[in-house]
Design a protein around this motif. Structure first.
Motif, PDB file in Angstrom:
ATOM      1  N   ASN A  21      -4.115   6.845  -5.379  1.00 24.52           N
ATOM      2  CA  ASN A  21      -5.557   6.597  -5.342  1.00 24.52           C
ATOM      3  C   ASN A  21      -5.890   5.127  -5.546  1.00 24.52           C
ATOM      4  N   PHE A  22      -5.210   4.477  -6.484  1.00 24.81           N
ATOM      5  CA  PHE A  22      -5.537   3.078  -6.786  1.00 24.81           C
ATOM      6  C   PHE A  22      -5.343   2.177  -5.563  1.00 24.81           C
ATOM      7  N   LEU A  23      -4.315   2.459  -4.768  1.00 26.30           N
ATOM      8  CA  LEU A  23      -4.026   1.610  -3.612  1.00 26.30           C
ATOM      9  C   LEU A  23      -5.069   1.740  -2.501  1.00 26.30           C
TER      10      LEU A  23
ATOM     11  N   LEU B  55       0.828  -1.221   0.000  1.00 26.33           N
ATOM     12  CA  LEU B  55       0.000   0.000   0.000  1.00 26.33           C
ATOM     13  C   LEU B  55       0.862   1.270   0.000  1.00 26.33           C
ATOM     14  N   ASP B  56       2.117   1.122  -0.433  1.00 26.74           N
ATOM     15  CA  ASP B  56       3.046   2.252  -0.504  1.00 26.74           C
ATOM     16  C   ASP B  56       3.257   2.618  -1.976  1.00 26.74           C
TER      17      ASP B  56
ATOM     18  N   SER C 204      -7.423   5.881 -15.790  1.00 26.21           N
ATOM     19  CA  SER C 204      -6.971   7.262 -15.940  1.00 26.21           C
ATOM     20  C   SER C 204      -6.628   7.496 -17.401  1.00 26.21           C
ATOM     21  N   ASP C 205      -7.048   8.643 -17.945  1.00 23.94           N
ATOM     22  CA  ASP C 205      -6.749   8.970 -19.333  1.00 23.94           C
ATOM     23  C   ASP C 205      -5.339   9.522 -19.512  1.00 23.94           C
TER      24      ASP C 205
ATOM     25  N   SER D 123       4.530  10.939 -11.583  1.00 26.35           N
ATOM     26  CA  SER D 123       3.193  10.722 -12.135  1.00 26.35           C
ATOM     27  C   SER D 123       2.722   9.285 -11.938  1.00 26.35           C
ATOM     28  N   ILE D 124       3.655   8.332 -11.982  1.00 27.79           N
ATOM     29  CA  ILE D 124       3.281   6.936 -11.706  1.00 27.79           C
ATOM     30  C   ILE D 124       2.887   6.785 -10.237  1.00 27.79           C
TER      31      ILE D 124
END
Length: 421
Positions: free
Chosen positions: A269-271, A233-234, A253-254, A262-263
């Motif tokens: 958010n995804f985690l 979760l990091d 994400s577009d 940026s990665i």
């Protein structure tokens, strides 16, 4: 003169012809220098005595500087030879440089080079032509704790110069990896001390052509490294699995993500969904220092229990002694976006769900029947209602009338994931 040096190793690549006189030089070939030319140094300061290498900007202690000076002076003393140098002594110069590597101090290593050196290192495109730039290269390289041995070498001796060229192998103490390379280095006598004037080291070209070996199972195992990073979760740990110039085309994400920040931002958010992935179908391709894994995976979102399938492509490259993700493209299952079937009767019955919400007299219950980007143009208000708050606000007043509806005439149209009544 003979001198003793600690058995350690690195590679130099030098072109001796630039220093060669008209006379024919002597040539010497050996797998290793004779044992009686090399003994362990008992007096040069050890890496423990020298202490950890100071960080950039950190003030060096007087004790550390003194130990470095002591080690440098002792090595210079051992490299003070007459104008004539023997083949054994040339080979021992390599071992003396290798001893400098063993101290773990880049200053001591850089001191083995002449005042105007040329270092063409193995893993840097930048020629190093002075003390500071040579030291800068070894700041990073010695973190791998390299120790080398000459596998095959040829020695040439001329008037005031000597060269040693061939193949050496390093054992990286930090990882246990073994790496072969070609070397050439040229020595000159400077201020009475034999120093490295030119050092050129290059990877084995046939190994480049054969690439970094990896099996199909190992390629699939790289997904597990990424998946394990998700489990922490990091977002920084996940982003660190990507190459320096990695490209991520994410599922939700577009925006293409083309650098570490940026990665990392995407995974922040995804985690939050606590995702864990499983490969359902995998197709592996292996190339020269790259590999690809493409197929279908499924995620279980720990935060919600939801399962989501997606299509994936991972392209891996070998960078900084490990396989990293150079390209990652993830997309939804296209057939999952085909029309959700609904009949005309089911479309008409959706009105009853809304009407039942009215019967609760709860404006929240009614507003929840509307989509996220819904637009309500109400009967008794001039204001378009375009979000949850505005829609709820309308029904706060409307429900005071305790309305209940009935459809008298209905005309239904069904489209791709939408319907109209």
């Amino acid at each position: 003169m003979k001198f003793s040096v600690a058995i350690v190793g690195l590679s130099f690549l030098c072109v001796a012809s630039g220093f060669a006189p008209n006379s024919h030089p002597r040539q010497y070939t050996a797998l290793h220098a004779p044992e009686n030319t090399i003994t362990h140094i008992g007096t040069i300061a050890s890496s423990t005595e020298l202490g950890a290498r100071p960080k950039k900007g950190a003030k060096k202690s007087g004790n550390s500087v003194n130990l470095v000076t002591k080690a440098r002076n002792e090595m210079n003393e051992k490299a003070k030879l007459g104008d004539s140098i023997s083949e054994k002594e040339v080979r021992a110069l390599f071992e003396l440089w290798n001893s400098a590597l063993a101290t773990g101090d880049s200053r001591i290593v850089a001191a083995r080079y002449a005042k105007k050196p040329v270092l063409l290192p193995t893993v840097s495109d930048q020629p190093r032509t002075d003390y500071e730039s040579v030291k800068d290269y070894f700041d990073s390289f010695i973190l791998k704790k390299p120790q080398g041995k000459i596998v095959d070498g040829k020695i040439h001796i001329g008037n005031g110069w000597a060269s040693d060229m061939g193949i050496y192998e390093f054992t990286m103490g930090a990882t246990g990896d073994k790496v072969k390379a070609r070397y050439t280095y040229n020595y000159i006598k400077e201020d009475g001390v034999w120093k490295i004037q030119h050092h050129h080291s290059s990877v084995m070209p046939e190994e480049i052509a054969m690439d970094k070996a990896i099996t199909e199972d190992e390629v699939r195992g790289l997904f597990s490294l990424w998946n394990n990073a998700l489990a922490t979760l990091d977002p920084k740990k996940v982003a660190s699995r990507y190459a320096k110039k990695g490209v991520l085309l994410p599922t939700v994400s577009d925006v293409p993500r083309t650098d570490f920040p940026s990665i990392e931002d995407y995974f922040i958010n995804f985690l939050k969904l606590k995702p864990q992935g499983e490969i359902l179908e995998s197709h592996v391709t292996i190339g020269t220092n790259w590999s690809q894994d493409a197929g279908i995976y499924e995620f279980t979102m720990g935060a919600t229990g939801k399962k989501v399938k997606g299509r994936y492509s991972f392209i891996y490259v070998y960078e900084d002694d490990e396989w990293k993700i150079s390209h990652h493209h993830s997309s939804v299952m296209p057939e999952g976006t085909t029309a959700k079937e609904i009949s005309e009767e089911e479309a008409k019955n959706l009105f009853q769900l809304w009407n039942s919400a009215l019967a609760t007299l709860d404006p929240d219950a009614v507003a929840k029947r509307y989509a996220k980007n819904a637009v309500l143009l109400p009967t008794v208000s001039d204001i378009p209602r375009t979000d949850y708050g505005l829609i709820k606000d309308y029904f706060v007043g409307f429900l005071d009338k305790k309305p209940q509806g009935e459809i008298l005439e209905s005309n239904v149209t069904v489209g791709h994931n939408w319907c109209q009544d």
